[in-house]
Scaffold this motif. Structure first.
Motif, mmCIF file in Angstrom:
data_model
loop_
_atom_site.group_PDB
_atom_site.id
_atom_site.type_symbol
_atom_site.label_atom_id
_atom_site.label_comp_id
_atom_site.label_asym_id
_atom_site.label_seq_id
_atom_site.Cartn_x
_atom_site.Cartn_y
_atom_site.Cartn_z
ATOM 1 N N PRO A 162 40.093 61.117 54.340
ATOM 2 C CA PRO A 162 38.998 61.924 53.514
ATOM 3 C C PRO A 162 39.496 63.200 52.808
ATOM 4 C CG PRO A 162 38.404 61.221 56.049
ATOM 5 C CD PRO A 162 39.658 60.796 55.542
ATOM 6 N N ARG B 106 35.110 59.075 60.094
ATOM 7 C CA ARG B 106 36.415 59.676 60.993
ATOM 8 C C ARG B 106 35.540 60.585 62.041
ATOM 9 N NH1 ARG B 106 40.271 64.002 58.120
ATOM 10 N NH2 ARG B 106 38.416 65.313 58.094
ATOM 11 N N GLY C 87 36.911 51.540 54.830
ATOM 12 C CA GLY C 87 36.669 52.681 54.060
ATOM 13 C C GLY C 87 37.309 52.724 52.895
ATOM 14 N N GLU D 51 31.468 59.824 53.292
ATOM 15 C CA GLU D 51 31.089 58.532 54.059
ATOM 16 C C GLU D 51 32.320 58.499 54.936
ATOM 17 O OE1 GLU D 51 30.298 55.130 51.882
ATOM 18 O OE2 GLU D 51 28.372 55.878 51.337
ATOM 19 N N ASN D 52 33.491 58.715 54.458
ATOM 20 C CA ASN D 52 34.679 58.810 55.068
ATOM 21 C C ASN D 52 35.119 59.744 56.021
ATOM 22 O OD1 ASN D 52 36.719 56.717 53.956
ATOM 23 N ND2 ASN D 52 35.721 57.226 52.515
ATOM 24 N N MET E 24 44.183 56.785 57.740
ATOM 25 C CA MET E 24 42.667 57.162 58.015
ATOM 26 C C MET E 24 42.263 58.513 58.413
ATOM 27 S SD MET E 24 41.437 54.684 56.420
ATOM 28 C CE MET E 24 39.937 55.117 56.427
#
Length: 330
Positions: free
Chosen positions: A178, A277, A244, A272-273, A174
């Motif tokens: 992004p 984060r 996510g 959104e990600n 994660m």
């Protein structure tokens, strides 16, 4: 030679020559499409050949990842003979192992073997230490309870290890996800297919997260091997186990189903990600004061008191010593 020059000066001969050239050009123009053949069929054959080549490479990658190999060895033999997989059945352990990056039948066999053997080892080790080495002044009931506790710890130790491994792997994925979505957006908007975008990003993102690069390469193989892209996307979401990634895969499935542009979906999901984060980083920063309270009390405050009160204590001690010496002299 003089006759050829004379024929070129004859208007009738020049007209006949031009007429012959025009007739030849007309015949060539009419017959050229038939001589070229079917370009579409040729290109389709090339695409089919390339797809089969990609499928073979994908099968080799899946076999190399250990997904299609049969478990062998002593541990696998003991697990099969005792039927530990049925005795200690856990319906969610296969998914947990995949999320931890342990794929194939061999890690599953090792997990069940450790779940069977570790309670005996931990229980026996605790009992030997308590009864023979140091009993800590415990009663006989507490000694037996300690042995039982050691056996229970051995039973749950494999689950805790797999859960910890999966959590660390998920955090690594994660942190770089992004950025991977931004790279995928650039690839898609430049005209690449989604398979090529996954392959390109999987090759480039390895410096930031090896785990994410592995998952993207495996998804690339599944996109070429599985009959539906939806299954490959769902497998990616199941292997990562994060909301996510699941949202991104759902957006890709809907974009393919309804024909919406992939670029728009990836742009929204990347934003959104990134926000997700950032919120995780802010949450960790907000939790720092509470986490630092105990270390400050145990380590910082005693040193601070020593620095502040140390000189005063030294002066008081020197004054007492000086006063005692002065009184004794009198």
């Amino acid at each position: 030679m003089s006759g050829f020059a004379a024929s070129l000066s004859d208007p009738g001969a020049v007209a006949s020559l031009f007429a012959a050239f025009a007739m030849f050009a007309t015949v060539v123009s009419v017959m050229l499409p038939a001589l070229k053949g079917d370009k579409l069929e040729t290109r389709l054959k090339q695409v089919t050949s390339q797809r089969e080549k990609l499928r073979r490479a994908s099968r080799a990658q899946l076999e190399q990842a250990g997904l299609r190999r049969e478990a062998k060895g002593t541990i696998a033999g003991i697990t099969k003979k005792l039927d530990l997989q049925k005795m200690l059945e856990d319906p969610n352990i296969a998914t947990k192992l995949e999320q931890a990056g342990l794929r194939g039948p061999r890690p599953l066999m090792i997990f069940y073997f450790c779940r069977f053997a570790l309670p005996f080892l931990f229980g026996a080790g605790t009992a030997l230490y308590i009864f023979l080495i140091n009993d800590f002044g415990l009663s006989i009931q507490m000694k037996y309870g300690s042995a039982v506790f050691g056996a229970a710890a051995g039973f749950y130790a494999p689950n805790l290890y797999v859960a910890n491994l999966a959590s660390k792997r998920q955090q690594s994925i994660m942190r770089a996800f992004p950025d991977a979505l931004d790279m995928m957006l650039i690839c898609v908007e430049s005209g690449m297919s989604i398979e090529m975008a996954f392959a390109k990003v999987g090759a480039e993102i390895g410096t930031a997260s090896v785990e994410l690069a592995e998952e993207l390469q495996l998804t690339t193989a599944e996109l070429a091997y599985l009959p539906e892209r939806r299954i490959a996307y769902e497998n990616l979401a199941k292997r990562t186990g994060h909301e996510g990634v699941k949202a991104v895969t759902m957006a890709l499935i809907q974009a393919e189903r309804y024909g919406t542009p992939l670029g728009d979906a990836l742009r929204v999901m990347a934003k959104e990600n990134r926000d997700m984060r950032m919120s995780e980083a802010e949450k960790k920063a907000a939790a720092l004061p509470a986490k630092l309270t105990v270390p400050m009390i145990l380590f910082f405050l005693p040193v601070l008191f020593l620095v502040v009160l140390g000189p005063a204590y030294i002066k008081v001690t020197e004054m007492d010593t000086t006063g005692t010496a002065y009184g004794s002299s009198e």
